[in-house]
Design a protein around this motif. Structure first.
Motif, short mmCIF file in Angstrom:
data_model
loop_
_atom_site.label_atom_id
_atom_site.label_comp_id
_atom_site.label_asym_id
_atom_site.label_seq_id
_atom_site.Cartn_x
_atom_site.Cartn_y
_atom_site.Cartn_z
N VAL A 21 -40.51 -11.58 7.71
CA VAL A 21 -39.30 -10.73 8.17
C VAL A 21 -37.93 -10.92 8.09
O VAL A 21 -37.17 -12.06 7.99
N VAL A 22 -36.77 -10.21 8.00
CA VAL A 22 -35.47 -11.04 7.91
C VAL A 22 -34.72 -9.56 8.61
O VAL A 22 -35.01 -7.72 8.61
N GLU A 23 -34.19 -10.00 9.30
CA GLU A 23 -32.79 -8.68 10.59
C GLU A 23 -31.95 -9.29 9.76
O GLU A 23 -31.08 -10.36 10.68
N GLU A 24 -30.88 -9.42 8.89
CA GLU A 24 -29.60 -9.32 9.10
C GLU A 24 -28.45 -8.62 9.14
O GLU A 24 -28.68 -7.95 9.62
N TRP A 25 -27.72 -9.99 10.24
CA TRP A 25 -27.12 -9.24 11.17
C TRP A 25 -25.40 -10.15 9.98
O TRP A 25 -25.25 -10.69 9.64
N PHE A 26 -24.36 -8.74 10.45
CA PHE A 26 -23.22 -9.51 10.57
C PHE A 26 -22.66 -9.44 11.73
O PHE A 26 -22.58 -9.14 12.19
N GLY A 27 -21.84 -10.05 11.16
CA GLY A 27 -21.34 -10.76 12.59
C GLY A 27 -19.30 -11.12 12.65
O GLY A 27 -19.16 -11.83 11.16
N PHE A 28 -19.03 -11.13 13.36
CA PHE A 28 -17.37 -11.42 13.68
C PHE A 28 -16.80 -12.77 13.45
O PHE A 28 -17.65 -13.48 14.58
N TYR A 29 -16.27 -13.90 12.45
CA TYR A 29 -16.02 -15.24 13.07
C TYR A 29 -14.28 -14.75 13.05
O TYR A 29 -13.71 -14.49 12.51
N ALA A 30 -14.34 -16.14 13.55
CA ALA A 30 -12.58 -17.22 14.16
C ALA A 30 -12.61 -18.41 13.31
O ALA A 30 -13.72 -19.08 13.04
N PRO A 31 -11.64 -18.64 13.22
CA PRO A 31 -11.32 -19.48 12.79
C PRO A 31 -11.45 -21.25 13.48
O PRO A 31 -11.54 -20.57 14.96
N ALA A 32 -12.71 -22.19 13.33
CA ALA A 32 -12.73 -22.64 14.76
C ALA A 32 -12.10 -23.13 15.62
O ALA A 32 -12.30 -23.40 16.77
N LYS A 33 -10.60 -23.15 15.57
CA LYS A 33 -9.07 -24.31 16.15
C LYS A 33 -8.98 -22.84 17.28
O LYS A 33 -8.25 -23.27 18.28
N THR A 34 -9.63 -21.41 16.93
CA THR A 34 -8.82 -20.49 18.24
C THR A 34 -9.19 -20.51 18.92
O THR A 34 -10.29 -20.89 20.26
N PRO A 35 -8.59 -20.57 20.50
CA PRO A 35 -8.20 -21.24 21.86
C PRO A 35 -9.49 -20.51 22.28
O PRO A 35 -9.44 -19.03 21.86
N ALA A 36 -10.10 -20.73 23.46
CA ALA A 36 -11.51 -20.08 24.08
C ALA A 36 -10.94 -18.98 24.43
O ALA A 36 -12.09 -17.84 24.94
#
Length: 328
Positions: free
Chosen positions: A251-266
């Protein structure tokens, strides 16, 4: 201080406040760039572009986003670029979850750590599928038929994938392992050349994102025998899943996700998450992703992080069972 002097000072302070970083943040960034680690025209590229077009006029950004394709190294180049990008929300990357959940298990020296990035939102889900072409007899209509044929024809029993270490590659390796059939892996540079060889009869089968087969399946140029979701794909309602055909852990549901640099303000991350989720509910975006067999799926950053962690923990032991290393 006179009343007039006080009012002048108060006005000046208000003007400064109007131009403070927090106020500018609330008005949205001028421009957002989205890195995508694969060529234009691929299924994930559609997610990046359709979402980017809908970001304008939100609390996140004033203008539509710009997609910057950085193909190569299985999507790692885009993430390497994101790692050193400004942590102000002006740069995101769209990446498959395998870049965070599988790559750390198959590369002994990965140029980034998943902790270098902050989750923003899932963008879309894709299922993978096993398809056969004219090199396989027309009498082969099910996964069981194919495995029986492959066992009887070991010289022809091969499957192509978009690349070594990709999720389709590992899914095919698991199928061979679980069925005890020796399926030889043939890595391609993306899905298009592999499917071209499949419909041309140069290779028996391929494991690819199922959406990439749609046009060929409708034209009768290939046959999709199984898909990898927990339930049948809405795009292939007549095709049984691997689970239905006796392979419960495929079972594989692969997703594409959006990421930002770790220290981006909340606050910036929250604005980005809201804007992306709104874009994914737009009918134009949904219809566009349906054309390439993707299922739009927004999420909170927390939901995305939880899913990524679960995938990482799942694939560690599976990679060991398969015995694959990208360094070898």
């Amino acid at each position: 201080m006179t009343r007039r002097h006080f009012l002048t000072t108060l006005t000046g302070t208000a003007a400064l406040a109007a131009w403070s970083p927090l106020t500018l943040l609330a008005q949205g960034l001028e421009q957002v760039k989205i890195y995508y680690g694969f060529p234009p025209g691929s299924s994930g590229d559609s997610v990046a572009r359709r979402v980017a077009e809908k970001l304008a006029g939100t609390a996140y950004t004033k203008n539509p986003g710009v997609v910057d394709n950085k193909p190569g190294a299985g999507g790692r180049i885009a993430l390497e670029s994101l790692k050193v990008a400004p942590a102000d929300g002006s740069v995101l990357a769209l990446a498959p979850v395998s870049a965070m959940s599988v790559y750390p298990h198959i590369y002994s020296k990965l140029s980034y750590d998943p902790k270098d990035f902050a989750q923003v939102s899932i963008g879309a889900i894709m299922h993978h599928g096993l398809a056969v072409g004219p090199a396989v007899p027309a009498s082969v209509k099910t996964l069981k038929d194919f495995l029986t044929w492959a066992k009887a024809n070991p010289d022809q029993a091969s499957y192509g994938s978009p690349g070594a270490g990709s999720m389709p590659h590992l899914l095919g390796a698991l199928l061979g392992l679980r069925s005890k059939v020796d399926l030889k892996h043939v890595p391609y540079r993306g899905t298009v050349p592999g499917i071209t060889d499949l419909v041309g009869g140069q290779i028996a089968s391929t494991m690819n994102p199922s959406g990439d087969y749609l046009a060929y399946a409708k034209a009768g140029k290939l046959r999709v025998l199984a898909t990898s979701g927990p339930q049948r794909s809405p795009y292939y309602p007549d095709v049984p899943t691997f689970v239905e055909q006796g392979f419960p852990d495929l079972v594989v549901e692969e997703w594409f996700g959006f990421y930002a640099p770790a220290k981006t303000p909340a606050a910036t991350l929250a604005n980005a998450t809201a804007a992306i989720n709104a874009a994914l509910k737009d009918k134009v975006v949904m219809d566009s992703l349906a054309l390439v067999g993707l299922i739009p799926h927004g999420s909170s950053a927390e939901e995305m992080a939880k899913s990524q962690k679960a995938e990482f923990e799942r694939w560690g032991p599976l990679v060991k069972q398969i015995g694959f290393s990208a360094d070898s």
